[in-house]
Design an enzyme around this catalytic site. Structure first.
Site, PDB file in Angstrom:
ATOM      1  N   ASP A  20       0.793  -1.215   0.000  1.00 16.01           N
ATOM      2  CA  ASP A  20       0.000   0.000   0.000  1.00 16.01           C
ATOM      3  C   ASP A  20       0.836   1.280   0.000  1.00 16.01           C
ATOM      4  N   CYS A  73     -16.433  -6.504 -16.880  1.00 17.22           N
ATOM      5  CA  CYS A  73     -17.510  -5.552 -16.550  1.00 17.22           C
ATOM      6  C   CYS A  73     -18.580  -5.532 -17.641  1.00 17.22           C
ATOM      7  N   CYS A  75     -22.187  -3.564 -17.759  1.00 17.26           N
ATOM      8  CA  CYS A  75     -22.642  -3.240 -16.396  1.00 17.26           C
ATOM      9  C   CYS A  75     -22.177  -1.835 -15.986  1.00 17.26           C
ATOM     10  N   CYS A 129     -22.506   4.765  -6.687  1.00 20.94           N
ATOM     11  CA  CYS A 129     -21.603   5.621  -5.904  1.00 20.94           C
ATOM     12  C   CYS A 129     -22.372   6.870  -5.476  1.00 20.94           C
ATOM     13  N   CYS A 133     -14.508  10.814  -3.182  1.00 19.11           N
ATOM     14  CA  CYS A 133     -14.664   9.437  -2.685  1.00 19.11           C
ATOM     15  C   CYS A 133     -14.775   9.425  -1.157  1.00 19.11           C
ATOM     16  N   CYS A 180     -15.302   3.008   2.592  1.00 17.17           N
ATOM     17  CA  CYS A 180     -16.581   2.846   1.894  1.00 17.17           C
ATOM     18  C   CYS A 180     -16.480   1.619   1.002  1.00 17.17           C
ATOM     19  N   CYS A 221     -19.281   0.593  -3.802  1.00 20.01           N
ATOM     20  CA  CYS A 221     -19.074   0.187  -5.198  1.00 20.01           C
ATOM     21  C   CYS A 221     -18.572  -1.245  -5.313  1.00 20.01           C
ATOM     22  N   CYS A 259     -21.320  -4.869  -6.782  1.00 22.40           N
ATOM     23  CA  CYS A 259     -20.708  -5.463  -7.976  1.00 22.40           C
ATOM     24  C   CYS A 259     -21.117  -6.925  -8.146  1.00 22.40           C
TER      25      CYS A 259
HETATM   26  C1  B12 Z   1      -4.424   6.341  -3.697  1.00 16.85           C
HETATM   27  C2  B12 Z   1      -5.199   5.120  -3.226  1.00 16.85           C
HETATM   28  C3  B12 Z   1      -6.543   5.289  -2.898  1.00 16.85           C
HETATM   29  C4  B12 Z   1      -7.298   6.573  -3.183  1.00 16.85           C
HETATM   30  C5  B12 Z   1      -7.642   6.624  -4.691  1.00 16.85           C
HETATM   31  C6  B12 Z   1      -8.299   5.333  -5.198  1.00 16.85           C
HETATM   32  C7  B12 Z   1      -7.882   4.908  -6.587  1.00 16.85           C
HETATM   33  N1  B12 Z   1      -8.636   3.966  -7.126  1.00 16.85           N
HETATM   34  O1  B12 Z   1      -6.932   5.388  -7.175  1.00 16.85           O
HETATM   35  C8  B12 Z   1      -8.516   6.437  -2.218  1.00 16.85           C
HETATM   36  C9  B12 Z   1      -8.192   7.077  -0.878  1.00 16.85           C
HETATM   37  C10 B12 Z   1      -9.837   7.043  -2.738  1.00 16.85           C
HETATM   38  C11 B12 Z   1      -8.576   4.921  -2.046  1.00 16.85           C
HETATM   39  C12 B12 Z   1      -9.716   4.229  -1.711  1.00 16.85           C
HETATM   40  C13 B12 Z   1      -9.793   2.844  -1.585  1.00 16.85           C
HETATM   41  N2  B12 Z   1      -8.757   1.997  -1.548  1.00 16.85           N
HETATM   42 CO1  B12 Z   1      -6.926   2.518  -2.030  1.00 16.85          CO
HETATM   43  N3  B12 Z   1      -5.165   2.827  -2.630  1.00 16.85           N
HETATM   44  C14 B12 Z   1      -4.559   3.853  -3.143  1.00 16.85           C
HETATM   45  C15 B12 Z   1      -3.119   3.515  -3.524  1.00 16.85           C
HETATM   46  C16 B12 Z   1      -2.189   4.038  -2.426  1.00 16.85           C
HETATM   47  C17 B12 Z   1      -2.651   4.048  -4.893  1.00 16.85           C
HETATM   48  C18 B12 Z   1      -3.646   3.826  -6.054  1.00 16.85           C
HETATM   49  C19 B12 Z   1      -3.214   4.589  -7.288  1.00 16.85           C
HETATM   50  O2  B12 Z   1      -2.073   4.494  -7.736  1.00 16.85           O
HETATM   51  N4  B12 Z   1      -4.125   5.411  -7.865  1.00 16.85           N
HETATM   52  C20 B12 Z   1      -3.829   6.227  -9.021  1.00 16.85           C
HETATM   53  C21 B12 Z   1      -4.507   5.667 -10.268  1.00 16.85           C
HETATM   54  C22 B12 Z   1      -4.218   6.560 -11.460  1.00 16.85           C
HETATM   55  O3  B12 Z   1      -3.938   4.393 -10.518  1.00 16.85           O
HETATM   56  P1  B12 Z   1      -4.733   3.035 -10.355  1.00 16.85           P
HETATM   57  O4  B12 Z   1      -5.610   3.131  -9.150  1.00 16.85           O
HETATM   58  O5  B12 Z   1      -3.785   1.883 -10.436  1.00 16.85           O
HETATM   59  O6  B12 Z   1      -5.714   3.000 -11.637  1.00 16.85           O
HETATM   60  C23 B12 Z   1      -5.281   3.096 -12.984  1.00 16.85           C
HETATM   61  C24 B12 Z   1      -4.395   1.989 -13.491  1.00 16.85           C
HETATM   62  O7  B12 Z   1      -4.687   0.789 -12.764  1.00 16.85           O
HETATM   63  C25 B12 Z   1      -4.774   1.882 -14.972  1.00 16.85           C
HETATM   64  N5  B12 Z   1      -4.808   0.490 -15.427  1.00 16.85           N
HETATM   65  C26 B12 Z   1      -5.834  -0.354 -15.270  1.00 16.85           C
HETATM   66  N6  B12 Z   1      -5.481  -1.574 -15.729  1.00 16.85           N
HETATM   67  C27 B12 Z   1      -4.225  -1.475 -16.195  1.00 16.85           C
HETATM   68  C28 B12 Z   1      -3.415  -2.427 -16.787  1.00 16.85           C
HETATM   69  C29 B12 Z   1      -2.123  -2.055 -17.197  1.00 16.85           C
HETATM   70  C30 B12 Z   1      -1.247  -3.113 -17.764  1.00 16.85           C
HETATM   71  C31 B12 Z   1      -1.671  -0.707 -17.044  1.00 16.85           C
HETATM   72  C32 B12 Z   1      -0.327  -0.291 -17.510  1.00 16.85           C
HETATM   73  C33 B12 Z   1      -2.525   0.258 -16.417  1.00 16.85           C
HETATM   74  C34 B12 Z   1      -3.786  -0.152 -16.020  1.00 16.85           C
HETATM   75  O8  B12 Z   1      -6.095   2.409 -15.057  1.00 16.85           O
HETATM   76  C35 B12 Z   1      -6.529   2.914 -13.816  1.00 16.85           C
HETATM   77  C36 B12 Z   1      -7.256   4.234 -14.007  1.00 16.85           C
HETATM   78  O9  B12 Z   1      -6.405   5.197 -14.571  1.00 16.85           O
HETATM   79  C37 B12 Z   1      -3.168   1.932  -3.553  1.00 16.85           C
HETATM   80  C38 B12 Z   1      -1.896   1.224  -3.090  1.00 16.85           C
HETATM   81  C39 B12 Z   1      -0.807   1.304  -4.128  1.00 16.85           C
HETATM   82  N7  B12 Z   1       0.403   1.639  -3.708  1.00 16.85           N
HETATM   83  O10 B12 Z   1      -1.055   1.056  -5.310  1.00 16.85           O
HETATM   84  C40 B12 Z   1      -4.351   1.615  -2.584  1.00 16.85           C
HETATM   85  C41 B12 Z   1      -5.299   0.462  -2.996  1.00 16.85           C
HETATM   86  C42 B12 Z   1      -5.656   0.669  -4.441  1.00 16.85           C
HETATM   87  N8  B12 Z   1      -6.489   0.711  -2.189  1.00 16.85           N
HETATM   88  C43 B12 Z   1      -7.073  -0.348  -1.782  1.00 16.85           C
HETATM   89  C44 B12 Z   1      -8.328  -0.370  -1.101  1.00 16.85           C
HETATM   90  C45 B12 Z   1      -8.714  -1.658  -0.397  1.00 16.85           C
HETATM   91  C46 B12 Z   1      -9.159   0.756  -1.121  1.00 16.85           C
HETATM   92  C47 B12 Z   1     -10.646   0.820  -0.717  1.00 16.85           C
HETATM   93  C48 B12 Z   1     -11.456  -0.416  -1.151  1.00 16.85           C
HETATM   94  C49 B12 Z   1     -10.753   1.021   0.829  1.00 16.85           C
HETATM   95  C50 B12 Z   1     -12.171   1.204   1.343  1.00 16.85           C
HETATM   96  N9  B12 Z   1     -12.956   0.133   1.484  1.00 16.85           N
HETATM   97  O11 B12 Z   1     -12.563   2.303   1.681  1.00 16.85           O
HETATM   98  C51 B12 Z   1     -11.099   2.117  -1.444  1.00 16.85           C
HETATM   99  C52 B12 Z   1     -11.645   1.818  -2.843  1.00 16.85           C
HETATM  100  C53 B12 Z   1     -12.059   3.043  -3.609  1.00 16.85           C
HETATM  101  C54 B12 Z   1     -12.150   2.738  -5.108  1.00 16.85           C
HETATM  102  N10 B12 Z   1     -13.372   2.654  -5.611  1.00 16.85           N
HETATM  103  O12 B12 Z   1     -11.114   2.582  -5.766  1.00 16.85           O
HETATM  104  C55 B12 Z   1      -6.362  -1.603  -2.255  1.00 16.85           C
HETATM  105  C56 B12 Z   1      -7.110  -2.129  -3.495  1.00 16.85           C
HETATM  106  C57 B12 Z   1      -7.603  -3.527  -3.415  1.00 16.85           C
HETATM  107  C58 B12 Z   1      -8.428  -3.858  -4.668  1.00 16.85           C
HETATM  108  N11 B12 Z   1      -8.929  -5.071  -4.701  1.00 16.85           N
HETATM  109  O13 B12 Z   1      -8.596  -3.065  -5.557  1.00 16.85           O
HETATM  110  C59 B12 Z   1      -4.932  -1.020  -2.626  1.00 16.85           C
HETATM  111  C60 B12 Z   1      -4.228  -1.722  -3.790  1.00 16.85           C
HETATM  112  C61 B12 Z   1      -4.067  -1.140  -1.335  1.00 16.85           C
HETATM  113  C62 B12 Z   1      -3.533  -2.562  -1.124  1.00 16.85           C
HETATM  114  N12 B12 Z   1      -2.237  -2.726  -1.038  1.00 16.85           N
HETATM  115  O14 B12 Z   1      -4.274  -3.532  -1.047  1.00 16.85           O
HETATM  116  N13 B12 Z   1      -7.370   4.355  -2.334  1.00 16.85           N
HETATM  117  S1  SF4 Z   2     -20.352  -3.152 -10.666  1.00 19.78           S
HETATM  118 FE1  SF4 Z   2     -18.578  -4.518 -10.973  1.00 19.78          FE
HETATM  119  S2  SF4 Z   2     -18.986  -5.538 -12.946  1.00 19.78           S
HETATM  120 FE2  SF4 Z   2     -20.364  -3.785 -12.826  1.00 19.78          FE
HETATM  121  S3  SF4 Z   2     -19.228  -2.147 -13.886  1.00 19.78           S
HETATM  122 FE3  SF4 Z   2     -18.781  -1.943 -11.697  1.00 19.78          FE
HETATM  123  S4  SF4 Z   2     -16.883  -3.094 -11.395  1.00 19.78           S
HETATM  124 FE4  SF4 Z   2     -17.729  -3.738 -13.387  1.00 19.78          FE
HETATM  125  S1  SF4 Z   3     -15.619   3.859  -2.332  1.00 21.21           S
HETATM  126 FE1  SF4 Z   3     -16.707   3.611  -4.276  1.00 21.21          FE
HETATM  127  S2  SF4 Z   3     -18.890   3.998  -3.823  1.00 21.21           S
HETATM  128 FE2  SF4 Z   3     -17.700   4.736  -2.083  1.00 21.21          FE
HETATM  129  S3  SF4 Z   3     -17.486   6.924  -2.544  1.00 21.21           S
HETATM  130 FE3  SF4 Z   3     -15.593   5.890  -3.279  1.00 21.21          FE
HETATM  131  S4  SF4 Z   3     -16.013   5.418  -5.425  1.00 21.21           S
HETATM  132 FE4  SF4 Z   3     -17.985   5.935  -4.469  1.00 21.21          FE
END
Ligand code: B12
Ligand code: SF4
Ligand code: SF4
Length: 339
Positions: free
Chosen positions: A126, A182, A185, A192, A208, A236, A239, A243
């Site tokens: 993380d 997905c 869907c 959200c 968020c 939260c 979402c 799913c």
């Molecule tokens: C910043 C962060 C947050 C932020 C932003 C969330 C986000 N989705 O970016 C906040 C505070 C909102 C947050 C919330 C949550 N988080 Co968080 N968070 C992180 C963190 C530190 C960085 C994520 C990041 O880099 N974001 C920036 C965006 C641009 O990058 P990204 O998320 O990877 O998404 C892009 C890429 O994946 C790209 N992409 C998609 N597929 C592919 C494939 C390839 C090959 C390539 C090149 C790119 C690519 O497209 C996406 C969109 O641009 C990670 C830990 C880590 N070091 O990675 C944990 C992490 C993502 N979080 C985690 C969790 C558990 C959560 C929550 C579920 C907690 C909760 N229950 O409240 C929520 C979920 C919210 C949500 N709907 O995503 C877990 C995710 C587990 C999972 N199954 O997804 C992580 C991985 C921590 C861990 N080590 O387990 N989080």
């Molecule tokens: S609810 Fe799940 S399956 Fe449906 S669009 Fe969202 S992530 Fe994809």
């Molecule tokens: S965790 Fe998912 S449902 Fe909850 S506020 Fe963030 S994006 Fe929306």
């Protein structure tokens, strides 16, 4: 360094407690998804996301000579009766997952270094400057859904990730990201409460509720988001709960994921936590990140949203609290109660 065989590494990963493991080539990540996300302001005040973008996009800055990234995942879903109505997100109900996954990775690295004393490694859970979902996708564990979460075939999105970089190659890198399931869907986008899902798996952290309840812990939450704290005090899961790919969760049968006593408390009890109770219940859980006042601020908002008349007493007490953050939240919550 020789090419490492993946079969014994997979076995070791399972032995130390990981549910899923995969291997990816340590190639740079195309900068677009991270940089455009930061540029759009979606990182809110999480400045560290942009500040260490170079490392996030190129793991060879973290470990010179990096060749392989191992992605590990642990299922954490549980349905224990005592925590079923908890206002705490599922991932935070048990022992702090950072230490659980770190301990497992430590055990993995220990054996690895005995087998390969020359091997260089860099690991994180993380908080490390690595894009863990991208590595999990490249390692073949699943894909990033429209809800911004990483979704696996076997455990849905109820997984937490750990990432380990190696400066050696392995003998099998697998097939890369799993197919997007997905389809048409849009449930998460429709569900959200704050419109934080802005398309293509991108999350605007500013909107968020996970960010607002956990990271934004020193200020008041804007009213437009505060009114969505519906039985929601830390994190939260909305979402993910909606799913369809999470419809068949698997029980995480391990004491480390067992909900702790705090997960049996409702918003009233969380709002009323004394410093002594906080010290007894919170250290060692992920809730510690919100801190004492942040947690009570969130709980006060949740009570205001619930318009729970029985909470008047605790809110009145908090309206005289030493913390300005808590006092202001409590006064707002009182203003929401029926007269
Ligand atoms: C910043 C962060 C947050 C932020 C932003 C969330 C986000 N989705 O970016 C906040 C505070 C909102 C947050 C919330 C949550 N988080 Co968080 N968070 C992180 C963190 C530190 C960085 C994520 C990041 O880099 N974001 C920036 C965006 C641009 O990058 P990204 O998320 O990877 O998404 C892009 C890429 O994946 C790209 N992409 C998609 N597929 C592919 C494939 C390839 C090959 C390539 C090149 C790119 C690519 O497209 C996406 C969109 O641009 C990670 C830990 C880590 N070091 O990675 C944990 C992490 C993502 N979080 C985690 C969790 C558990 C959560 C929550 C579920 C907690 C909760 N229950 O409240 C929520 C979920 C919210 C949500 N709907 O995503 C877990 C995710 C587990 C999972 N199954 O997804 C992580 C991985 C921590 C861990 N080590 O387990 N989080
Ligand atoms: S609810 Fe799940 S399956 Fe449906 S669009 Fe969202 S992530 Fe994809
Ligand atoms: S965790 Fe998912 S449902 Fe909850 S506020 Fe963030 S994006 Fe929306």
């Amino acid at each position: 360094m020789n090419v490492l065989p993946t079969a014994p590494l997979r076995e070791l990963a399972h032995q130390v407690g990981f549910d899923l493991v995969g291997f990816a080539r340590a190639e740079p990540i195309p900068p677009e998804s991270l940089l455009s996300w930061v540029a759009a302001g979606y990182a809110a005040d999480m400045d560290w996301m942009g500040e260490r973008a170079a490392e996030r996009l190129d793991v060879s800055i973290l470990l010179p000579g990096a060749r392989t990234v191992i992605s590990f995942a642990n299922n954490y879903w549980r349905d224990d009766a005592a925590s079923v109505d908890s206002p705490i997100a599922r991932y935070a109900r048990g022992r702090d997952y950072h230490s659980t996954l770190r301990d497992r990775m430590k055990a993995f690295r220990k054996t690895l270094s005995l087998r390969y004393p020359e091997l260089g490694t860099y690991g994180g859970v993380d908080s490390g400057p690595m894009m863990e979902k991208v590595w999990a996708a490249r390692a073949g564990l699943g894909y990033v859904g429209k809800n911004g979460c990483f979704i696996t075939e076997s455990h849905g999105s109820w997984v937490l990730l750990a990432t380990l970089i190696l400066d050696a190659e392995v003998d099998d890198y697998g097939a890369g990201p799993a197919a997007d399931r997905c389809g048409a869907c849009r449930r998460c986008l429709m569900s959200c409460p704050t419109g934080a899902l802005v398309g293509n798996g991108r999350v605007d952290a500013r909107a968020c509720l996970s960010y607002q309840t956990i990271e934004n812990r020193e200020r008041q939450v804007p009213e437009a988001f505060r009114v969505k704290f519906d039985n929601l005090v830390f994190g939260c899961d909305i979402c993910q709960e909606v799913c369809p790919l999470n419809r068949r969760p698997v029980f995480a049968d391990h004491a480390r994921f067992e909900p702790r006593a705090v997960a049996a408390l409702g918003a009233v009890e969380l709002a009323a936590l004394t410093p002594e109770q906080y010290q007894e219940l919170i250290p060692g859980t992920a809730l510690a990140r919100a801190r004492y006042d942040g947690l009570r601020r969130n709980a006060a908002y949740a009570l205001g949203v619930a318009k729970q008349a029985s909470a008047r007493g605790v809110l009145e007490k908090l309206s005289g609290d030493a913390s300005e953050l808590v006092r202001t939240a409590a006064l707002w919550a009182l203003s929401q109660l029926e007269p």
